[in-house]
Design a protein around this motif. Structure first.
Motif, PDB file in Angstrom:
ATOM      1  N   ARG A  25       0.800  -1.227   0.000  1.00 14.88           N
ATOM      2  CA  ARG A  25       0.000   0.000   0.000  1.00 14.88           C
ATOM      3  C   ARG A  25       0.836   1.281   0.000  1.00 14.88           C
ATOM      4  N   GLN A  26       2.093   1.181  -0.375  1.00 19.92           N
ATOM      5  CA  GLN A  26       2.902   2.376  -0.534  1.00 19.92           C
ATOM      6  C   GLN A  26       2.863   2.798  -1.996  1.00 19.92           C
ATOM      7  N   LEU A  27       3.139   4.049  -2.227  1.00 19.90           N
ATOM      8  CA  LEU A  27       3.215   4.559  -3.586  1.00 19.90           C
ATOM      9  C   LEU A  27       4.376   3.876  -4.302  1.00 19.90           C
ATOM     10  N   VAL A  28       4.126   3.329  -5.480  1.00 19.28           N
ATOM     11  CA  VAL A  28       5.165   2.667  -6.260  1.00 19.28           C
ATOM     12  C   VAL A  28       5.650   3.646  -7.327  1.00 19.28           C
ATOM     13  N   THR A  29       6.932   3.967  -7.267  1.00 21.46           N
ATOM     14  CA  THR A  29       7.543   4.915  -8.199  1.00 21.46           C
ATOM     15  C   THR A  29       8.619   4.207  -9.017  1.00 21.46           C
ATOM     16  N   ASN A  30       9.113   4.896 -10.019  1.00 21.31           N
ATOM     17  CA  ASN A  30      10.192   4.383 -10.841  1.00 21.31           C
ATOM     18  C   ASN A  30      11.388   4.016  -9.962  1.00 21.31           C
ATOM     19  N   SER A  31      11.802   4.911  -9.095  1.00 19.94           N
ATOM     20  CA  SER A  31      12.983   4.648  -8.262  1.00 19.94           C
ATOM     21  C   SER A  31      12.747   3.483  -7.310  1.00 19.94           C
ATOM     22  N   ARG A  32      11.553   3.362  -6.784  1.00 20.43           N
ATOM     23  CA  ARG A  32      11.259   2.237  -5.895  1.00 20.43           C
ATOM     24  C   ARG A  32      11.301   0.925  -6.658  1.00 20.43           C
ATOM     25  N   LEU A  33      10.701   0.903  -7.853  1.00 21.50           N
ATOM     26  CA  LEU A  33      10.747  -0.310  -8.674  1.00 21.50           C
ATOM     27  C   LEU A  33      12.187  -0.710  -8.966  1.00 21.50           C
ATOM     28  N   GLN A  34      13.008   0.251  -9.367  1.00 26.24           N
ATOM     29  CA  GLN A  34      14.405  -0.061  -9.666  1.00 26.24           C
ATOM     30  C   GLN A  34      15.127  -0.598  -8.428  1.00 26.24           C
ATOM     31  N   ARG A  35      14.901   0.012  -7.294  1.00 31.97           N
ATOM     32  CA  ARG A  35      15.537  -0.424  -6.049  1.00 31.97           C
ATOM     33  C   ARG A  35      15.119  -1.851  -5.700  1.00 31.97           C
ATOM     34  N   GLU A  36      13.819  -2.143  -5.774  1.00 31.82           N
ATOM     35  CA  GLU A  36      13.307  -3.469  -5.425  1.00 31.82           C
ATOM     36  C   GLU A  36      13.785  -4.529  -6.421  1.00 31.82           C
ATOM     37  N   GLY A  52       0.641  -2.833  -6.998  1.00 30.83           N
ATOM     38  CA  GLY A  52       0.084  -1.782  -6.154  1.00 30.83           C
ATOM     39  C   GLY A  52      -0.242  -0.575  -7.010  1.00 30.83           C
ATOM     40  N   TRP A  53      -0.300   0.598  -6.392  1.00 28.71           N
ATOM     41  CA  TRP A  53      -0.623   1.813  -7.134  1.00 28.71           C
ATOM     42  C   TRP A  53       0.671   2.391  -7.687  1.00 28.71           C
ATOM     43  N   VAL A  54       0.841   2.251  -9.004  1.00 28.06           N
ATOM     44  CA  VAL A  54       2.071   2.695  -9.665  1.00 28.06           C
ATOM     45  C   VAL A  54       1.854   4.089 -10.235  1.00 28.06           C
ATOM     46  N   CYS A  55       2.627   5.030  -9.732  1.00 32.18           N
ATOM     47  CA  CYS A  55       2.561   6.408 -10.225  1.00 32.18           C
ATOM     48  C   CYS A  55       3.034   6.415 -11.685  1.00 32.18           C
ATOM     49  N   GLY A  56       2.136   6.707 -12.619  1.00 35.27           N
ATOM     50  CA  GLY A  56       2.477   6.712 -14.031  1.00 35.27           C
ATOM     51  C   GLY A  56       2.086   5.431 -14.744  1.00 35.27           C
ATOM     52  N   GLY A  57       1.577   4.447 -13.996  1.00 33.73           N
ATOM     53  CA  GLY A  57       1.069   3.223 -14.592  1.00 33.73           C
ATOM     54  C   GLY A  57       2.114   2.372 -15.292  1.00 33.73           C
ATOM     55  N   ALA A  58       1.663   1.667 -16.321  1.00 38.87           N
ATOM     56  CA  ALA A  58       2.516   0.723 -17.042  1.00 38.87           C
ATOM     57  C   ALA A  58       3.759   1.389 -17.624  1.00 38.87           C
ATOM     58  N   GLN A  59       3.630   2.625 -18.065  1.00 44.21           N
ATOM     59  CA  GLN A  59       4.772   3.362 -18.633  1.00 44.21           C
ATOM     60  C   GLN A  59       5.908   3.440 -17.616  1.00 44.21           C
ATOM     61  N   THR A  60       5.580   3.685 -16.358  1.00 40.27           N
ATOM     62  CA  THR A  60       6.597   3.770 -15.312  1.00 40.27           C
ATOM     63  C   THR A  60       7.301   2.435 -15.118  1.00 40.27           C
ATOM     64  N   VAL A  61       6.553   1.356 -15.134  1.00 40.36           N
ATOM     65  CA  VAL A  61       7.142   0.023 -14.947  1.00 40.36           C
ATOM     66  C   VAL A  61       8.112  -0.280 -16.084  1.00 40.36           C
ATOM     67  N   ILE A  62       7.704  -0.019 -17.304  1.00 45.66           N
ATOM     68  CA  ILE A  62       8.552  -0.291 -18.463  1.00 45.66           C
ATOM     69  C   ILE A  62       9.805   0.580 -18.424  1.00 45.66           C
ATOM     70  N   LEU A  76      16.968   0.201 -15.616  1.00 45.39           N
ATOM     71  CA  LEU A  76      17.745  -0.725 -14.809  1.00 45.39           C
ATOM     72  C   LEU A  76      18.590  -1.654 -15.690  1.00 45.39           C
ATOM     73  N   LEU A  77      18.043  -2.118 -16.803  1.00 40.29           N
ATOM     74  CA  LEU A  77      18.760  -3.021 -17.697  1.00 40.29           C
ATOM     75  C   LEU A  77      19.814  -2.297 -18.532  1.00 40.29           C
ATOM     76  N   GLY A  78      19.616  -1.024 -18.789  1.00 37.91           N
ATOM     77  CA  GLY A  78      20.575  -0.243 -19.559  1.00 37.91           C
ATOM     78  C   GLY A  78      20.541  -0.554 -21.047  1.00 37.91           C
ATOM     79  N   GLN A  79      21.432   0.101 -21.776  1.00 28.93           N
ATOM     80  CA  GLN A  79      21.489  -0.029 -23.241  1.00 28.93           C
ATOM     81  C   GLN A  79      21.837  -1.438 -23.696  1.00 28.93           C
ATOM     82  N   GLN A  80      22.606  -2.166 -22.921  1.00 29.41           N
ATOM     83  CA  GLN A  80      23.037  -3.505 -23.310  1.00 29.41           C
ATOM     84  C   GLN A  80      22.053  -4.595 -22.884  1.00 29.41           C
ATOM     85  N   GLY A  81      21.085  -4.259 -22.059  1.00 26.60           N
ATOM     86  CA  GLY A  81      20.120  -5.237 -21.578  1.00 26.60           C
ATOM     87  C   GLY A  81      19.014  -5.495 -22.583  1.00 26.60           C
TER      88      GLY A  81
END
Length: 89
Positions: A7-18, A40-50, A56-61
């Protein structure tokens, strides 16, 4: 991994950290099949997850994600529920 759905706000930085805590790193090949609502509640929705995954994967991922939609299928083959032939067009 910390529960993302706690139930915490899910952000880009949190996703990357986790994801990093799970071992996801730059240059990897990663196959992801998930439900947005399971995060959970992702700020920015699917776009943020992608974006978080790509950053996180970078240019070579490589990121592989299946997508599913009924908008790109032929209703003539639908069985559950079936669609009357008069609606196919």
């Amino acid at each position: 991994m910390t529960e993302i759905s706690d139930r915490q706000l899910v952000t880009n930085s949190r996703l990357q950290r986790e994801l990093h805590s799970l071992g996801v790193a730059s240059g990897m090949v990663l196959i992801v099949h998930s439900s947005l609502s399971s995060l959970g509640w992702v700020c920015g929705g699917a776009q943020t997850v992608i974006e978080a995954l790509q950053q996180l994967l970078g240019q070579q991922g490589t990121l592989v994600m299946p997508t599913h939609t009924t908008h790109l299928t032929d209703p003539a083959g639908w069985r559950n529920p079936s669609v009357p032939e008069s609606w196919w067009e």
